[in-house]
Motif scaffolding. Sequence first.
Motif, mmCIF file in Angstrom:
data_model
loop_
_atom_site.group_PDB
_atom_site.id
_atom_site.type_symbol
_atom_site.label_atom_id
_atom_site.label_comp_id
_atom_site.label_asym_id
_atom_site.label_seq_id
_atom_site.Cartn_x
_atom_site.Cartn_y
_atom_site.Cartn_z
ATOM 1 N N LYS A 51 0.827 -1.205 0.000
ATOM 2 C CA LYS A 51 0.000 0.000 0.000
ATOM 3 C C LYS A 51 0.865 1.261 0.000
ATOM 4 C CE LYS A 51 -3.957 -2.265 0.664
ATOM 5 N NZ LYS A 51 -5.041 -2.283 -0.324
ATOM 6 N N ASP A 52 0.435 2.302 -0.721
ATOM 7 C CA ASP A 52 1.030 3.628 -0.591
ATOM 8 C C ASP A 52 0.524 4.252 0.708
ATOM 9 O OD1 ASP A 52 2.112 3.188 -3.052
ATOM 10 O OD2 ASP A 52 1.349 5.016 -3.976
ATOM 11 N N LEU A 53 1.421 4.908 1.441
ATOM 12 C CA LEU A 53 1.050 5.457 2.745
ATOM 13 C C LEU A 53 1.518 6.896 2.907
ATOM 14 C CD1 LEU A 53 2.037 2.558 5.205
ATOM 15 C CD2 LEU A 53 -0.173 2.954 4.111
ATOM 16 N N ILE A 54 0.679 7.705 3.552
ATOM 17 C CA ILE A 54 1.069 9.024 4.060
ATOM 18 C C ILE A 54 1.006 8.925 5.578
ATOM 19 C CG2 ILE A 54 0.526 11.482 4.158
ATOM 20 C CD1 ILE A 54 -0.953 11.129 1.489
ATOM 21 N N VAL A 55 2.151 9.023 6.230
ATOM 22 C CA VAL A 55 2.219 8.794 7.676
ATOM 23 C C VAL A 55 2.654 10.067 8.383
ATOM 24 C CG1 VAL A 55 3.195 7.384 9.515
ATOM 25 C CG2 VAL A 55 2.833 6.384 7.244
ATOM 26 N N LYS A 56 1.800 10.555 9.261
ATOM 27 C CA LYS A 56 2.141 11.697 10.112
ATOM 28 C C LYS A 56 2.548 11.154 11.467
ATOM 29 C CE LYS A 56 0.300 15.893 12.251
ATOM 30 N NZ LYS A 56 -0.896 16.765 12.432
ATOM 31 N N SER A 57 3.812 11.363 11.807
ATOM 32 C CA SER A 57 4.329 10.801 13.047
ATOM 33 C C SER A 57 5.451 11.687 13.560
ATOM 34 C CB SER A 57 4.845 9.382 12.806
ATOM 35 O OG SER A 57 5.286 8.789 13.999
ATOM 36 N N GLN A 58 5.456 11.916 14.843
ATOM 37 C CA GLN A 58 6.452 12.817 15.423
ATOM 38 C C GLN A 58 7.837 12.192 15.393
ATOM 39 O OE1 GLN A 58 5.405 13.444 19.535
ATOM 40 N NE2 GLN A 58 6.274 11.515 20.190
ATOM 41 N N THR A 59 8.842 13.049 15.432
ATOM 42 C CA THR A 59 10.222 12.598 15.506
ATOM 43 C C THR A 59 10.426 11.767 16.767
ATOM 44 O OG1 THR A 59 10.950 14.596 14.362
ATOM 45 C CG2 THR A 59 12.613 13.380 15.588
ATOM 46 N N GLY A 60 11.159 10.665 16.634
ATOM 47 C CA GLY A 60 11.427 9.821 17.787
ATOM 48 C C GLY A 60 10.374 8.780 18.052
ATOM 49 N N SER A 61 9.439 8.611 17.105
ATOM 50 C CA SER A 61 8.338 7.667 17.322
ATOM 51 C C SER A 61 8.656 6.267 16.807
ATOM 52 C CB SER A 61 7.069 8.187 16.634
ATOM 53 O OG SER A 61 7.274 8.287 15.233
ATOM 54 N N GLY A 62 9.813 6.088 16.174
ATOM 55 C CA GLY A 62 10.177 4.788 15.626
ATOM 56 C C GLY A 62 9.823 4.630 14.164
ATOM 57 N N LYS A 63 9.661 5.761 13.440
ATOM 58 C CA LYS A 63 9.188 5.692 12.057
ATOM 59 C C LYS A 63 10.218 5.099 11.102
ATOM 60 C CE LYS A 63 10.254 10.557 11.140
ATOM 61 N NZ LYS A 63 11.418 10.315 10.287
ATOM 62 N N THR A 64 11.526 5.292 11.359
ATOM 63 C CA THR A 64 12.516 4.726 10.436
ATOM 64 C C THR A 64 12.390 3.206 10.380
ATOM 65 O OG1 THR A 64 14.058 6.547 10.857
ATOM 66 C CG2 THR A 64 14.966 4.557 9.870
ATOM 67 N N ALA A 65 12.294 2.579 11.541
ATOM 68 C CA ALA A 65 12.119 1.128 11.571
ATOM 69 C C ALA A 65 10.776 0.728 10.965
ATOM 70 C CB ALA A 65 12.223 0.616 12.999
ATOM 71 N N ALA A 66 9.783 1.617 11.041
ATOM 72 C CA ALA A 66 8.460 1.308 10.505
ATOM 73 C C ALA A 66 8.505 1.039 9.006
ATOM 74 C CB ALA A 66 7.482 2.444 10.808
ATOM 75 N N PHE A 67 9.379 1.753 8.279
ATOM 76 C CA PHE A 67 9.488 1.449 6.849
ATOM 77 C C PHE A 67 10.692 0.567 6.532
ATOM 78 C CE2 PHE A 67 11.368 5.821 7.137
ATOM 79 C CZ PHE A 67 12.644 5.583 6.651
ATOM 80 N N ALA A 195 6.462 14.840 9.970
ATOM 81 C CA ALA A 195 5.996 15.230 11.308
ATOM 82 C C ALA A 195 4.765 16.114 11.216
ATOM 83 C CB ALA A 195 7.109 15.947 12.061
ATOM 84 N N THR A 196 4.665 16.883 10.117
ATOM 85 C CA THR A 196 3.495 17.726 9.875
ATOM 86 C C THR A 196 3.048 17.513 8.437
ATOM 87 O OG1 THR A 196 4.901 19.603 9.231
ATOM 88 C CG2 THR A 196 4.219 19.478 11.542
ATOM 89 N N ILE A 197 1.761 17.633 8.184
ATOM 90 C CA ILE A 197 1.218 17.466 6.834
ATOM 91 C C ILE A 197 0.737 18.830 6.355
ATOM 92 C CG2 ILE A 197 -0.422 16.263 5.375
ATOM 93 C CD1 ILE A 197 1.657 14.435 6.620
ATOM 94 N N SER A 198 1.590 19.511 5.593
ATOM 95 C CA SER A 198 1.274 20.842 5.078
ATOM 96 C C SER A 198 0.547 20.719 3.740
ATOM 97 C CB SER A 198 2.567 21.641 4.892
ATOM 98 O OG SER A 198 3.411 21.015 3.932
#
Length: 484
Positions: A51-67, A195-198
């Motif tokens: 799936k294509d994803l748009i993920v809004k997540s704060q810094t330090g939330s573990g997002k690098t490992a998420a992808f 971190a923000t969706i502008s």
Amino acid sequence: MKELKQTETATMIKFKDYPFENDIKRALGELGFKHPLKVQEKTIPLILDGKDLIVKSQTGSGKTAAFAIPICEKINAAHESPQALVLTPTRELAEQVMKDFSDISKYKELKCLALYGKQPMADQRRELKKNTPHVIVATPGRMLDHIENKNVRLQDIKYLVIDEADEMLLMGFKEQLDAIIQKLPKERVTLLFSATISDEVNILSAQYMHDPENIEIEPEVASINKIKQVYYGVDGLKKVDLIKKVIEREIPRKAVIFCNTQEQVDNLFEILRKWSSSICAVHGGMDQHLRKEKITLFKRGECRILIATDMAARGLHVQGITHVFNYSVPFEHEQYVHRIGRTGRVDQRGIAITMVIPSEMERFRELEVFLGYKIPCKGNVTNRKPKVEAERPTAKGRFKLESRKGQKALVQFSAGRSNSNLKANDFVSAIRNNVEGITAEDIGRVDIKDTVTNVEIFDGKERSVINAFKTKKVKGKLLRVKKG
């Protein structure tokens, strides 16, 4: 690999229960990964499903490992061709993300390579051809250089990750992103993390993503509770003395002081290094090897305080940062969010302290409107307090403040939202770099309108700005300029 070590149990699901190869599970176990964090739990199954994803997540939330985890799982190690491309805004973040991929895939023996500027192109070209990577992590400018020089094959790219998308667009990488993405296969998975969706991020996703799913990860602890935020009102000439006193009182174990410009970093470092030997500084104008050396000293704790610009500190993932100091109010509201996100990471708490001089007070109040809450004042050591003209919302819903006494004038540039992609910091940097005798304190609010931008200039220096920009350019663009 301390930055990846899991310290929070977000769910009862365990990584060993996922349908991963044993090589991936083994590496995750050694890294301390037991339970997925919230962003990992929500995104990993969807990435595995393509799936294509748009993920809004704060810094330090573990997002690098998420992808990184699902991409490492899906890559075919036997096929020696780039299969995943991760684009990041800075060299430091590129190195960190590449290291995370390498650690997760070490037993699967995937080859990962980071490409960024201020490294010899010839060396990178040889590495691309001699040791063809499965995963490329790159800054947009350097990636585009390699594409234009036909140094890299992209026909097998199955995953595109745009990491820190908001920062990427804020730094003016839109044209490079467009050029890179147009060279990629249409059939791919595109993952956008921010971190923000502008509005700019939404436009980017609409251009290049196919029916993306939106995921918003609420922080486990609200940032206002997790990070104690305060500010001090201070005259410009008293800022250095005040920050010394605050540091002595707070006794941070590890702290970052953010400045708006490279010159500010250099000047503050020259003063503070005579006061303490445990201080180092980095900014984008420094030699890359020196920057890496200073950041390594900071990570090891040999330097307790790091002075940095936003660009240099982007992607700075260091555990144990207890304090963030904003030596100046950032020109973009999102930068404040990214700055304070260096502390209070995962299961930690932190303190963010901002120094606000009179000419920055209006920008600071607008920041509070953006955040949706008031930041308490810890102290006021100004000789004169900004005069509040009206305690009522203006047409834009913001409080109108007279931010500084003395002469103030508007300088108008012929570029705005609809006819350029220039940001507030582009104008400020151009003025600081091209107008002799002007300081940060001489520049006030930058108001970007539809077709023009108005910049407040204090102390009668508007004529110098106007004269300078008859020939000087703002980020490569020659603009019409006049008194507003």
